[in-house]
Design a protein around this motif. Structure first.
Motif, PDB file in Angstrom:
ATOM      1  N   ILE A   1       0.861  -1.190   0.000  1.00 12.71           N
ATOM      2  CA  ILE A   1       0.000   0.000   0.000  1.00 12.71           C
ATOM      3  C   ILE A   1       0.888   1.228   0.000  1.00 12.71           C
ATOM      4  O   ILE A   1       1.825   1.328   0.791  1.00 12.71           O
ATOM      5  N   GLU A   2       0.597   2.157  -0.897  1.00 15.89           N
ATOM      6  CA  GLU A   2       1.347   3.407  -0.978  1.00 15.89           C
ATOM      7  C   GLU A   2       0.366   4.558  -0.791  1.00 15.89           C
ATOM      8  O   GLU A   2      -0.647   4.642  -1.485  1.00 15.89           O
ATOM      9  N   ILE A   3       0.653   5.442   0.167  1.00 15.01           N
ATOM     10  CA  ILE A   3      -0.240   6.551   0.490  1.00 15.01           C
ATOM     11  C   ILE A   3       0.543   7.854   0.369  1.00 15.01           C
ATOM     12  O   ILE A   3       1.636   7.979   0.911  1.00 15.01           O
ATOM     13  N   LYS A   4      -0.046   8.822  -0.329  1.00 17.58           N
ATOM     14  CA  LYS A   4       0.590  10.132  -0.486  1.00 17.58           C
ATOM     15  C   LYS A   4      -0.053  11.105   0.501  1.00 17.58           C
ATOM     16  O   LYS A   4      -1.240  11.380   0.431  1.00 17.58           O
ATOM     17  N   PHE A   5       0.759  11.594   1.452  1.00 19.16           N
ATOM     18  CA  PHE A   5       0.335  12.615   2.415  1.00 19.16           C
ATOM     19  C   PHE A   5       1.049  13.907   2.026  1.00 19.16           C
ATOM     20  O   PHE A   5       2.212  14.095   2.385  1.00 19.16           O
ATOM     21  N   GLY A   6       0.397  14.781   1.276  1.00 17.83           N
ATOM     22  CA  GLY A   6       1.050  16.008   0.817  1.00 17.83           C
ATOM     23  C   GLY A   6       2.220  15.670  -0.084  1.00 17.83           C
ATOM     24  O   GLY A   6       2.060  15.010  -1.104  1.00 17.83           O
ATOM     25  N   ASP A   7       3.429  16.089   0.291  1.00 20.26           N
ATOM     26  CA  ASP A   7       4.614  15.787  -0.514  1.00 20.26           C
ATOM     27  C   ASP A   7       5.359  14.551  -0.013  1.00 20.26           C
ATOM     28  O   ASP A   7       6.386  14.171  -0.551  1.00 20.26           O
ATOM     29  N   LYS A   8       4.821  13.899   1.024  1.00 26.67           N
ATOM     30  CA  LYS A   8       5.438  12.705   1.605  1.00 26.67           C
ATOM     31  C   LYS A   8       4.678  11.451   1.147  1.00 26.67           C
ATOM     32  O   LYS A   8       3.459  11.453   1.083  1.00 26.67           O
ATOM     33  N   THR A   9       5.417  10.403   0.833  1.00 31.94           N
ATOM     34  CA  THR A   9       4.801   9.144   0.427  1.00 31.94           C
ATOM     35  C   THR A   9       5.184   8.059   1.421  1.00 31.94           C
ATOM     36  O   THR A   9       6.351   7.905   1.764  1.00 31.94           O
ATOM     37  N   THR A  10       4.185   7.305   1.881  1.00 31.13           N
ATOM     38  CA  THR A  10       4.403   6.202   2.812  1.00 31.13           C
ATOM     39  C   THR A  10       4.102   4.897   2.081  1.00 31.13           C
ATOM     40  O   THR A  10       3.049   4.759   1.465  1.00 31.13           O
ATOM     41  N   LYS A  11       5.033   3.959   2.177  1.00 29.96           N
ATOM     42  CA  LYS A  11       4.875   2.666   1.509  1.00 29.96           C
ATOM     43  C   LYS A  11       4.911   1.574   2.565  1.00 29.96           C
ATOM     44  O   LYS A  11       5.842   1.507   3.361  1.00 29.96           O
ATOM     45  N   LEU A  12       3.879   0.712   2.585  1.00 29.33           N
ATOM     46  CA  LEU A  12       3.774  -0.341   3.597  1.00 29.33           C
ATOM     47  C   LEU A  12       3.418  -1.676   2.981  1.00 29.33           C
ATOM     48  O   LEU A  12       2.785  -1.733   1.937  1.00 29.33           O
ATOM     49  N   GLU A  13       3.808  -2.737   3.669  1.00 25.41           N
ATOM     50  CA  GLU A  13       3.430  -4.089   3.272  1.00 25.41           C
ATOM     51  C   GLU A  13       2.476  -4.647   4.312  1.00 25.41           C
ATOM     52  O   GLU A  13       2.720  -4.526   5.516  1.00 25.41           O
ATOM     53  N   VAL A  14       1.394  -5.261   3.865  1.00 27.56           N
ATOM     54  CA  VAL A  14       0.396  -5.826   4.764  1.00 27.56           C
ATOM     55  C   VAL A  14       0.924  -7.147   5.330  1.00 27.56           C
ATOM     56  O   VAL A  14       1.246  -8.066   4.582  1.00 27.56           O
TER      57      VAL A  14
ATOM     58  N   TYR B   1       1.363  -4.152   9.782  1.00 29.23           N
ATOM     59  CA  TYR B   1       2.047  -3.709   8.569  1.00 29.23           C
ATOM     60  C   TYR B   1       3.530  -3.498   8.842  1.00 29.23           C
ATOM     61  O   TYR B   1       3.954  -3.435   9.978  1.00 29.23           O
ATOM     62  N   GLN B   2       4.285  -3.389   7.750  1.00 28.61           N
ATOM     63  CA  GLN B   2       5.722  -3.142   7.832  1.00 28.61           C
ATOM     64  C   GLN B   2       6.056  -2.051   6.824  1.00 28.61           C
ATOM     65  O   GLN B   2       5.619  -2.104   5.679  1.00 28.61           O
ATOM     66  N   MET B   3       6.850  -1.087   7.250  1.00 27.86           N
ATOM     67  CA  MET B   3       7.271  -0.015   6.344  1.00 27.86           C
ATOM     68  C   MET B   3       8.235  -0.585   5.294  1.00 27.86           C
ATOM     69  O   MET B   3       9.099  -1.399   5.622  1.00 27.86           O
ATOM     70  N   VAL B   4       8.078  -0.149   4.062  1.00 29.77           N
ATOM     71  CA  VAL B   4       8.937  -0.571   2.965  1.00 29.77           C
ATOM     72  C   VAL B   4       9.694   0.655   2.488  1.00 29.77           C
ATOM     73  O   VAL B   4       9.108   1.717   2.296  1.00 29.77           O
ATOM     74  N   GLU B   5      10.976   0.525   2.293  1.00 35.90           N
ATOM     75  CA  GLU B   5      11.885   1.598   1.854  1.00 35.90           C
ATOM     76  C   GLU B   5      12.035   2.637   2.911  1.00 35.90           C
ATOM     77  O   GLU B   5      11.456   3.543   3.220  1.00 35.90           O
TER      78      GLU B   5
END
Length: 80
Positions: free
Chosen positions: A47-60, A76-80
């Motif tokens: 799952i990739e979520i864009k919060f303003g100019d920040k992007t969060t990438k997670l694995e379920v 979940y686990q943060m990716v990158e």
């Protein structure tokens, strides 16, 4: 489990309506594809979520209907 519900239960996004609005606005992708709030989340999805100019990438890592606040980060686990 629906994507908007997963984001709320895992406490990535605080409210389900906010998660729903983020999906409608096109700020959420699952496995590289733009996702609707009704998408079924499965183990291993990215799952990739864009919060303003920040992007969060997670694995379920887990899909549960209920989870305690202290254990929410284990879903979940943060990716990158």
């Amino acid at each position: 489990m629906r994507l908007d519900k997963y984001l709320k239960i895992s406490r990535i996004i605080k409210r389900r309506t906010v998660a729903n609005e983020a999906c409608d606005a096109g700020r959420v992708t699952v496995n590289g594809r733009q996702a609707k709030a009704s998408l079924e989340v499965k183990l291993g999805d990215i799952i990739e979520i864009k919060f303003g100019d920040k992007t969060t990438k997670l694995e379920v890592l887990a899909v549960k209907d209920t989870v305690r606040k202290e254990e929410a980060h284990l879903m979940y686990q943060m990716v990158e």
